[in-house]
Motif scaffolding. Structure first.
Motif, short mmCIF file in Angstrom:
data_model
loop_
_atom_site.label_atom_id
_atom_site.label_comp_id
_atom_site.label_asym_id
_atom_site.label_seq_id
_atom_site.Cartn_x
_atom_site.Cartn_y
_atom_site.Cartn_z
N PRO A 129 -1.10 -12.11 -14.66
CA PRO A 129 -0.51 -12.67 -15.88
C PRO A 129 -0.65 -11.75 -17.09
O PRO A 129 0.15 -11.81 -18.02
CB PRO A 129 -1.31 -13.96 -16.09
N GLY A 130 -1.65 -10.87 -17.07
CA GLY A 130 -1.88 -10.01 -18.23
C GLY A 130 -1.36 -8.60 -18.09
O GLY A 130 -1.39 -7.83 -19.07
N PHE A 131 -0.88 -8.22 -16.91
CA PHE A 131 -0.46 -6.84 -16.67
C PHE A 131 0.76 -6.79 -15.76
O PHE A 131 0.78 -7.42 -14.70
CB PHE A 131 -1.59 -6.03 -16.00
N PHE A 132 1.79 -6.04 -16.18
CA PHE A 132 2.83 -5.67 -15.24
C PHE A 132 2.20 -4.78 -14.17
O PHE A 132 1.17 -4.13 -14.43
CB PHE A 132 3.96 -4.91 -15.94
N PRO A 133 2.76 -4.71 -12.96
CA PRO A 133 2.15 -3.89 -11.90
C PRO A 133 1.92 -2.45 -12.37
O PRO A 133 2.86 -1.74 -12.74
CB PRO A 133 3.20 -3.96 -10.78
N SER A 134 0.65 -2.04 -12.36
CA SER A 134 0.24 -0.75 -12.92
C SER A 134 -0.64 -0.01 -11.93
O SER A 134 -1.40 -0.61 -11.16
CB SER A 134 -0.55 -0.97 -14.22
N THR A 135 -0.58 1.33 -11.98
CA THR A 135 -1.51 2.16 -11.22
C THR A 135 -2.81 2.25 -12.00
O THR A 135 -2.82 2.60 -13.19
CB THR A 135 -0.93 3.56 -11.01
N ALA A 136 -3.92 1.93 -11.32
CA ALA A 136 -5.21 1.92 -11.99
C ALA A 136 -6.24 2.60 -11.09
O ALA A 136 -6.01 2.83 -9.90
CB ALA A 136 -5.63 0.50 -12.32
N TYR A 137 -7.40 2.91 -11.68
CA TYR A 137 -8.46 3.53 -10.90
C TYR A 137 -9.82 3.15 -11.47
O TYR A 137 -9.92 2.64 -12.60
CB TYR A 137 -8.31 5.05 -10.86
N LEU A 138 -10.85 3.40 -10.68
CA LEU A 138 -12.22 3.11 -11.07
C LEU A 138 -13.14 4.17 -10.50
O LEU A 138 -13.09 4.44 -9.29
CB LEU A 138 -12.61 1.72 -10.56
N PRO A 139 -13.95 4.85 -11.33
CA PRO A 139 -14.91 5.83 -10.80
C PRO A 139 -15.93 5.14 -9.89
O PRO A 139 -16.37 4.02 -10.18
CB PRO A 139 -15.57 6.39 -12.06
N ILE A 140 -16.29 5.82 -8.80
CA ILE A 140 -17.18 5.20 -7.82
C ILE A 140 -18.05 6.27 -7.18
O ILE A 140 -17.60 7.41 -6.97
CB ILE A 140 -16.35 4.44 -6.76
N SER A 141 -19.29 5.94 -6.89
CA SER A 141 -20.19 6.84 -6.19
C SER A 141 -21.37 6.02 -5.70
O SER A 141 -21.48 4.82 -5.99
CB SER A 141 -20.68 7.99 -7.08
N ARG A 142 -22.29 6.65 -5.00
CA ARG A 142 -23.47 5.91 -4.53
C ARG A 142 -24.41 5.56 -5.68
O ARG A 142 -25.38 4.82 -5.49
CB ARG A 142 -24.20 6.70 -3.46
N PHE A 143 -24.10 6.05 -6.87
CA PHE A 143 -24.91 5.73 -8.05
C PHE A 143 -24.31 4.59 -8.86
O PHE A 143 -24.81 4.25 -9.92
CB PHE A 143 -25.09 6.97 -8.91
N GLY A 144 -23.19 4.03 -8.37
CA GLY A 144 -22.59 2.90 -9.06
C GLY A 144 -21.12 3.12 -9.34
O GLY A 144 -20.53 4.15 -8.97
N SER A 145 -20.48 2.15 -9.97
CA SER A 145 -19.06 2.22 -10.31
C SER A 145 -18.89 1.97 -11.80
O SER A 145 -19.81 1.49 -12.48
CB SER A 145 -18.26 1.20 -9.50
N GLY A 146 -17.70 2.29 -12.29
CA GLY A 146 -17.45 2.19 -13.72
C GLY A 146 -16.45 1.13 -14.08
O GLY A 146 -16.31 0.11 -13.39
N ASP A 147 -15.71 1.37 -15.15
CA ASP A 147 -14.69 0.45 -15.61
C ASP A 147 -13.38 0.70 -14.87
O ASP A 147 -13.17 1.75 -14.26
CB ASP A 147 -14.45 0.64 -17.11
N VAL A 148 -12.46 -0.26 -14.98
CA VAL A 148 -11.10 -0.10 -14.48
C VAL A 148 -10.28 0.62 -15.55
O VAL A 148 -10.22 0.18 -16.70
CB VAL A 148 -10.47 -1.46 -14.15
N HIS A 149 -9.67 1.73 -15.16
CA HIS A 149 -8.85 2.53 -16.07
C HIS A 149 -7.38 2.41 -15.68
O HIS A 149 -7.05 2.49 -14.49
CB HIS A 149 -9.25 4.00 -16.00
N ILE A 150 -6.52 2.23 -16.64
CA ILE A 150 -5.08 2.20 -16.38
C ILE A 150 -4.54 3.61 -16.46
O ILE A 150 -4.64 4.28 -17.49
CB ILE A 150 -4.36 1.28 -17.38
N ALA A 151 -3.95 4.08 -15.36
CA ALA A 151 -3.40 5.44 -15.30
C ALA A 151 -1.90 5.44 -15.57
O ALA A 151 -1.41 6.18 -16.42
CB ALA A 151 -3.69 6.05 -13.93
N GLY A 152 -1.16 4.63 -14.82
CA GLY A 152 0.28 4.51 -15.00
C GLY A 152 0.62 3.08 -15.34
O GLY A 152 0.73 2.21 -14.46
N ALA A 153 0.76 2.78 -16.63
CA ALA A 153 0.97 1.41 -17.08
C ALA A 153 2.34 0.90 -16.66
O ALA A 153 3.36 1.57 -16.87
CB ALA A 153 0.82 1.31 -18.60
N GLY A 154 2.38 -0.29 -16.05
CA GLY A 154 3.65 -0.91 -15.71
C GLY A 154 4.39 -1.38 -16.94
O GLY A 154 3.78 -1.72 -17.96
N THR A 155 5.72 -1.39 -16.85
CA THR A 155 6.54 -1.75 -18.01
C THR A 155 7.43 -2.97 -17.77
O THR A 155 8.15 -3.39 -18.66
CB THR A 155 7.44 -0.56 -18.41
#
Length: 618
Positions: free
Chosen positions: A534-560
């Motif tokens: 409901p809050g986002f058109f279909p968008s390409t997103a990513y999240l940093p990840i490793s054995r030390f933990g994960s981060g925030d969700v980042h929007i790379a290619g925002a849907g329009t």
């Protein structure tokens, strides 16, 4: 695969039948605590011929000029096949490791923040529906079908980015400059065009499900697709099917390639084994590699009757495949076919979607046992919830360089966090020219299922993720991602596995779907996916990840805009999406990824999907 409807076929087998199916397994079954391991016998392996199709060059290809195409009678494939569900539940004794009760509440993980500040990130638009539909030159011009969903392949070296989506591919520089393509997959492999729009039309080879991989060891590119023969008059399947493999002749993907085919018909003809209810289709080929071999796994479905035969594994010497790509007909390697279908029967169903691992540049894992390739798979046979995953190992892979490979397939089942059958994803509404012209509401994005997605072996861990239902009490169910970091090990020659890392990715009030995880040799990575709701058109997103933990969700290619493709307005109002994304480490340790979105770029009358390619220096 690219289909327009969804159905599920599950067959229940009686206890007596199950006992017969298990009789060949009991002798080698080892049960210990919370895991069960089993080693394949030689009877599970069949040697097949690898068919050589010839050599060719991708060259400069085509730069497509987007067209505002109007729908025609031959715009979509004439036979709308099912979106095949590769799960077959089998009733039997209590499993050695039982699943949770089917009425177990879905997971309710804490959501991550969504941010638009993306340090170390760059990216550009990948292939779109307009690109895929318009790919092809010469006799291949205007011969592509309109296809959904946008299946995403991606592989990278230090100098090139190869982007393959559905039945088109393109080569770009790391800055996004188009170097070759978009090229029609059928043109690349020298197949018959998908459809010649004459009167009457003439239908050519059915191709689908592209995957690609750049091998840092050999400095070669590998690309695979599913292929099926069709009736030229009707477009109906006629029986023969193959997995096609293209291998570059150098580190430059715009140069020469060698082309091969594995016959997956498996009806006893042309040197194939005779398997139940075949001729069959090796659906959604998945690929991986270790130091010695190149591996393809498939979900085998009968073509002309309902059913599911389970997962099969095809193994080929990587060195021999690279040599054969030069066109020397005396150097063709054999293909070792291993039947993995029955291995998980004691746990409730046929094996499915066994994901082979790839390794990032600089990784030197898998040298044990004279060469080892690892895999992961999920165990939700009933499309409810589960908390088990399977780790697999194919050992003695150096023997692939011999005339008679001597391979052994082992597996172990371990507990994981809870995951389950995802729901479909509500979209944020907006401009939908096609839907509005039909007077229909916005469709939901397909959540598909919770099969295992791509696996990477890095830093001693097997990383992968699945779609999963998530639900906060009192709210509607959404889709999140469950991810796993599995440490494989060996004890007295038996495969062991430990779930060393686990977690969820979720966004409050919205959904994240179709994950892929790319990790470099240092163990730092990125998970990519589509963010929608409901809050986002279909968008390409990513999240940093490793054995030390994960981060925030980042929007790379925002849907329009919302997804406005032709599958949204068929029965059920569910838009085909996925079926998978891609993420991979480059030689410099950066992580490249690609996933679907709805961009503000030229569209066709029937679809508006696009893809976005991103890079993060982790």
């Amino acid at each position: 695969m690219h289909f327009g409807s969804r159905s599920k076929a599950r067959t229940l087998v009686s206890l007596l039948t199950l006992m017969v199916m298990l009789s060949s397994l009991v002798a080698t079954m080892l049960i210990s605590g919370s895991t069960t391991a089993s080693a394949a016998t030689h009877s599970d392996t069949t040697l097949l011929k690898l068919n050589f199709l010839g050599t060719g060059s991708l060259g400069s290809g085509q730069t497509a000029s987007p067209k505002a195409l109007a729908p025609s009678n031959n715009e979509t494939r004439p036979v709308e096949e099912e979106d095949r569900d590769p799960r077959l539940a089998i009733n039997g004794p209590t499993p050695p490791i039982a699943p949770p009760p089917s009425n177990t509440p879905p997971p309710n993980p804490a959501p991550q923040n969504v941010v638009t500040n993306n340090p170390g990130f760059s990216g550009f638009q990948g292939l779109s529906h307009s690109d895929q539909r318009n790919a092809g030159t010469g006799q291949y011009a205007n011969t592509q079908f309109s296809l959904e969903p946008p299946d995403q392949g991606l592989c990278v070296s230090g100098k090139f980015v190869l982007d393959s989506v559905n039945t088109a591919l393109a080569v770009r520089s790391p800055s996004g400059t188009l170097l070759s393509g978009p090229t029609a997959i059928n043109q690349f492999f020298g197949l018959k065009p998908e459809v010649i729009r004459s009167t009457p039309p003439v239908f050519g080879d059915f191709t689908s499900d592209p995957k690609c991989f750049f091998d840092p060891d050999s400095q070669r590119w590998f690309l695979t697709v599913l292929q099926a023969d069709v009736d030229p008059a009707s477009g109906d399947f006629t029986g023969p099917t193959h997995v096609l493999i293209a291998v570059s002749q150098s580190a430059d993907p715009t140069g020469g390639w060698g082309f091969f085919a594995i016959n997956t018909t498996n009806d006893g003809t042309n040197g194939t084994p005779k398997r139940p209810n075949c001729p069959c289709l090796g659906d959604q080929p998945l690929i991986g590699a270790d130091a010695n071999g190149f591996y393809v796994t498939t979900n085998e479905f009968p073509q002309f009757t309902n059913g599911f035969n389970g997962a099969l594994l095809y193994a080929i010497s990587k060195k021999a495949l690279v040599r054969a790509a030069q066109g020397n007909v005396t150097l063709f390697p054999a293909v070792a076919l291993i039947d993995a279908s029955q291995k998980l029967v004691p746990f409730g169903g046929l094996s499915y979607s066994i994901q082979p691992a790839t390794q990032p540049p600089g990784s030197l894992k898998g040298r044990e046992n004279n060469g080892t390739e690892y895999f992961l798979s999920a165990l939700d046979f009933n499309a409810t919830v589960d908390n088990r995953i399977a780790a697999w190992a194919l050992t003695n892979t150096r023997s692939l360089d011999s005339s008679i490979p001597d391979l052994k397939l082992s597996f172990t089942v371990i507990r994981s966090q809870l995951y389950g059958q995802p729901v479909n994803v509500v979209q944020k509404d907006g401009s939908r020219p096609q839907g509005e012209s039909l007077g229909l509401p916005a469709g939901k994005l397909s959540g598909n299922d919770d099969r295992m997605n791509q696996v990477v072996y890095a830093g001693g861990l097997l990383w992968a993720g699945v779609n999963t239902i998530i639900q906060k009490p009192g709210e509607d169910a959404r889709v999140g991602i469950a991810f796993f970091g599995v440490t494989p090990s060996w004890k007295k020659g038996q495969l062991q596995a430990t779930l060393s890392e686990k977690g969820y990715i979720s966004v409050a009030g919205n959904s994240v779907v179709y994950p892929s995880i790319g990790v470099n040799a240092s163990g730092k990575g990125v998970a990519t996916f589509t963010l929608a709701g409901p809050g986002f058109f279909p968008s390409t997103a990513y999240l940093p990840i490793s054995r030390f933990g994960s981060g925030d969700v980042h929007i790379a290619g925002a849907g329009t805009a919302p997804e406005d493709g032709f599958t949204c307005y068929s029965a059920g109002g569910v838009c085909r999406w996925g079926d998978y994304s891609a993420a991979v480490a480059a030689p410099d340790g950066s992580i490249w990824f690609a996933s679907e979105s709805i961009p503000n770029t030229p569209r066709t009358a029937l679809a508006n999907w696009g893809t976005f390619i991103g890079r993060v220096h982790v």
